[in-house]
Scaffold this motif. Structure first.
Motif, PDB file in Angstrom:
ATOM      1  N   ASP A 149       0.852  -1.187   0.000  1.00 31.60           N
ATOM      2  CA  ASP A 149       0.000   0.000   0.000  1.00 31.60           C
ATOM      3  C   ASP A 149       0.892   1.243   0.000  1.00 31.60           C
ATOM      4  OD1 ASP A 149      -2.034   1.800   0.175  1.00 31.60           O
ATOM      5  OD2 ASP A 149      -2.639   1.287   2.217  1.00 31.60           O
ATOM      6  N   ALA A 150       0.964   1.918  -1.149  1.00 33.65           N
ATOM      7  CA  ALA A 150       1.810   3.109  -1.319  1.00 33.65           C
ATOM      8  C   ALA A 150       3.254   2.814  -0.938  1.00 33.65           C
ATOM      9  CB  ALA A 150       1.258   4.271  -0.497  1.00 33.65           C
ATOM     10  N   ALA A 151       3.763   1.683  -1.449  1.00 39.11           N
ATOM     11  CA  ALA A 151       5.133   1.260  -1.134  1.00 39.11           C
ATOM     12  C   ALA A 151       6.108   1.842  -2.153  1.00 39.11           C
ATOM     13  CB  ALA A 151       5.225  -0.260  -1.143  1.00 39.11           C
ATOM     14  N   SER A 152       7.270   2.264  -1.652  1.00 37.87           N
ATOM     15  CA  SER A 152       8.298   2.844  -2.525  1.00 37.87           C
ATOM     16  C   SER A 152       9.660   2.290  -2.149  1.00 37.87           C
ATOM     17  CB  SER A 152       8.315   4.370  -2.400  1.00 37.87           C
ATOM     18  OG  SER A 152       7.072   4.939  -2.760  1.00 37.87           O
ATOM     19  N   VAL A 153      10.478   1.998  -3.162  1.00 38.16           N
ATOM     20  CA  VAL A 153      11.849   1.549  -2.925  1.00 38.16           C
ATOM     21  C   VAL A 153      12.615   1.625  -4.242  1.00 38.16           C
ATOM     22  CG1 VAL A 153      11.574  -0.915  -3.477  1.00 38.16           C
ATOM     23  CG2 VAL A 153      13.201  -0.212  -1.690  1.00 38.16           C
ATOM     24  N   THR A 154      13.930   1.727  -4.145  1.00 37.14           N
ATOM     25  CA  THR A 154      14.815   1.698  -5.311  1.00 37.14           C
ATOM     26  C   THR A 154      15.888   0.641  -5.085  1.00 37.14           C
ATOM     27  OG1 THR A 154      14.467   4.042  -5.810  1.00 37.14           O
ATOM     28  CG2 THR A 154      16.447   3.010  -6.714  1.00 37.14           C
ATOM     29  N   LEU A 155      16.098  -0.227  -6.078  1.00 39.51           N
ATOM     30  CA  LEU A 155      17.144  -1.246  -6.035  1.00 39.51           C
ATOM     31  C   LEU A 155      18.127  -0.952  -7.163  1.00 39.51           C
ATOM     32  CD1 LEU A 155      14.952  -4.446  -5.464  1.00 39.51           C
ATOM     33  CD2 LEU A 155      16.078  -3.005  -3.744  1.00 39.51           C
ATOM     34  N   ASN A 156      19.388  -0.853  -6.823  1.00 37.69           N
ATOM     35  CA  ASN A 156      20.413  -0.445  -7.785  1.00 37.69           C
ATOM     36  C   ASN A 156      21.020  -1.644  -8.506  1.00 37.69           C
ATOM     37  OD1 ASN A 156      20.292   2.384  -7.050  1.00 37.69           O
ATOM     38  ND2 ASN A 156      21.245   1.767  -5.127  1.00 37.69           N
TER      39      ASN A 156
END
Length: 647
Positions: free
Chosen positions: A18-25
């Motif tokens: 629910d409205a999840a955010s993340v960045t994986l490089n």
């Protein structure tokens, strides 16, 4: 890079993210963790395109090649090497283009097709596939065996090898260690450490996560929380975060209570009405800190054993194996795996059993558990010995149509008939209460076992073992279906158990915390291993290094004795590439002939020939096996030498 922004992901009506955010490089090695049902596998489905976001943004580079272990059981008569090679999708596409080009007379297309085939690594593809297969614990004689001839666990290893064979920029691994023994697990860790792409792995093996990941992604309360570091670092950071959140929550609650007290006291007084109203507005504007809702803890304990015989059991000249089948000819000898063991198991011992797959660890445990009879020798049990046995196949033994309550009622009845009830309460309500301590409460006690997850089935087996109040625990890979929390609960319960433990496991954290001595099953025997798990892993690395050195020595062709006498000390030889290829061809031809002969012998043995012929066939099969091992050693050495020469 992979980017998720304000993403909403549902499975049916359940909101997983629910409205999840993340960045994986690019190049990061990520451990994906969370409670069962939190959405880990669904997130994998998003990555591989089988599930789509319901809202928000999701981005993954279009040019990235993805590899994932197929979860279906392969059904094919292909040989193991050919099956794994087909995991290289780039090579497969190049081979198809060559076939298509050859069907035309377009020589330019054919030239490009052959160049692409070479660039895809067709020259060393069989060697790469076989290196993966051997690394995951298969024998050289099994490289060409049909996939369908292997058991389910070994076929899933081939699926893993097939995924590793595929050139990829993103590798998704969902519980890759479940079907591996410790030797194959050590090899897999070494391989994954060298992997250059982005890797996301779901695992309940904390030491595996610590070894191969540097980022931890936690699915918590439908959010994605990123932590820099492996699983152990995550635990430290998470504990600090929880402590800070709890402290902030407590301070805010004190402030709210103070404001509420002021409002309640002065809201009716005209002189204080304005101040009271301002405090009401302050309460309304306050951004509330959520209370700490930690994951529900699960714990259990083993009851104190009714008695502790010492020794628990004694083995004198015992051999372990399997009897001949019922339809075998009279005089057919049993299949012996481990021979002539004379050892005692004492009260309070905590023994970890080590050894490569196929050496006989499970056979030894099954025999001690009375599931098999010793093929020779004598096992003397201590008076009052009460065994609690968790078998690798225990989950399959559960009755799918029965509920946990029906399993417990049946167990109580069976032990009562056998006179083995040690004061346990056997009323239905008592059994319901006992199931509740293992998180089987409410309607779950009447849910059919067939509809349960692997972890729930494993908890039921543990529940049944604990209820029997054993004094000797025989545990054969008990953690295969357990999540991290339940593994931790098992570790704590075993440490407090007052009886004896014999444990086979690839979970090094469990072995490390529970066992204080080790037995190694290898080369047909059982011997103490003088060291800890670090020593055992170093032992495995040393054995591999010694094997490589032996391969190099075996690859050198010695001069004849007469030539040495006349020519003096032998000079170092540096064979040409063509010579090495010729030797490889000769060895491969001999290995093919030996494999064919081995298959013929095994087929004849299945026909139940006379006893005298069985003995002769057994000797021939043993000789073929030994020669195959020698050929394998020489083949690997020549491959390494050829690679060095080519470089």
């Amino acid at each position: 890079m992979i980017t998720l922004k304000d993403l909403i992901l549902r499975r049916g009506t359940k909101v997983l993210l629910d409205a999840a955010s993340v960045t994986l490089n690019p190049g990061e090695k990520v451990g994906l963790i969370g409670r069962n049902g939190a959405g880990k596998s669904s997130l994998f489905a998003l990555f591989n395109g089988t599930l789509h976001e319901d809202a928000g943004e999701y981005f993954i580079p279009a040019q990235w090649r993805m590899s994932q272990v197929a979860q279906d059981m392969p059904q094919t008569e292909q040989g193991a090497t050919e099956f794994v090679m087909e995991g290289d999708t780039t090579l497969l596409a190049a081979q198809r283009e060559v076939s298509a080009a050859e069907a035309t007379e377009d020589y330019d297309r054919m030239a490009h097709a052959y160049m692409a085939l070479h660039d895809a690594g067709s020259h060393d593809a069989p060697a790469r596939a076989q290196a993966l297969i051997l690394g995951l614990g298969f024998k050289t004689s099994e490289l060409t065996r049909p996939v369908n001839s292997f058991s389910g666990g070994w076929r899933m290893r081939l699926q893993l090898a097939r995924a590793l064979m595929c050139p990829s920029d993103l590798l998704l691994l969902d519980e890759p260690t479940n079907h591996l023994d410790l030797d194959a697990l050590v090899w897999l860790e070494s391989w994954l450490k060298k992997y250059e792409g982005t890797m996301i792995v779901i695992s309940h093996d904390r030491e595996f996560l610590d070894a191969v990941t540097s980022v931890t992604l936690h699915i918590d309360a439908a959010k994605l929380v990123r932590y820099g570091g492996n699983y152990s670092k995550f635990e430290d950071l998470r504990a600090e975060q929880m402590a800070l959140q709890q402290s902030a929550y407590a301070r805010q609650q004190d402030k709210i209570a103070h404001l509420q007290k002021f409002i309640s006291r002065f809201k009716a007084k005209a002189s204080k009405a304005k101040q009271a109203q301002s405090r009401v507005k302050a309460l309304d504007r306050m951004e509330r800190i959520a209370p700490l809702l930690a994951d529900a803890d699960f714990s259990f304990e083993f009851k104190e054993p009714a008695n502790l015989p010492n020794p628990m059991l004694s083995m004198q000249g015992v051999s372990f194996g399997y009897p001949p089948p019922d339809d075998a000819a009279p005089g057919t000898p049993p299949l012996v795996i481990v021979k002539n063991v004379s050892r005692s198991v004492l009260a309070g011992q905590r023994i970890g059993i080590l050894g490569a797959n196929g050496q006989g660890k499970s056979t030894v445990v099954k025999t001690i558990a009375r599931a098999l009879r010793a093929t020779s020798g004598e096992i003397t049990e201590g008076k009052g010995l009460n065994i609690g046995y968790f078998a690798q196949q225990e989950l399959d033994v559960l009755r799918p149509a029965d509920s946990p309550l029906e399993h417990m009622l049946g167990l109580a009845k069976d032990l009562s008939v056998a006179g083995r009830i040690a004061g346990q309460a056997t009323r239905e309500q008592d059994l319901r209460s006992f199931l509740g301590t293992f998180n089987f409460s409410g309607d779950m006690v009447k849910q059919t076992v067939g509809s349960m997850s692997g972890g729930e089935k494993a908890r039921l087996v543990l529940c049944m073992i604990v209820w029997q109040r054993p004094n000797l625990l025989l545990l054969d890979e008990p953690t295969n279906h357990l999540d991290l929390a339940t593994r931790e609960a098992l570790s704590m319960a075993l440490n407090e158990f007052e009886g004896t433990v014999m444990l086979v496991s690839h979970d090094r954290a469990l072995l490390r915390s529970v066992c204080d001595e080790f037995w190694m099953v290898s080369h047909g025997g059982v011997a103490p291993f003088d060291g800890d798990l670090e020593d055992y892993q170093q032992y495995l690395l040393d054995v591999a290094r010694q094997a490589r050195e032996a391969l190099r020595q075996a690859s050198a062709t010695p001069a004849r004795a007469g030539d040495q006498a006349s020519a003096g000390p032998p000079r170092a030889r540096n064979p040409s590439e063509s010579s090495l290829k010729r030797q490889l061809g000769e060895i491969e031809a001999r290995m093919s002939a030996l494999n064919h002969e081995s298959a013929q012998i095994e087929a004849r043995l299945c026909e139940c020939p006379p006893a005298a012929e069985i003995a002769e066939l057994g000797q021939r099969l043993s000789g073929v096996t030994v020669e195959l091992q020698q050929m394998e050693t020489q083949w690997l050495a020549l491959c390494e030498q050829l690679e060095s020469t080519s470089a």
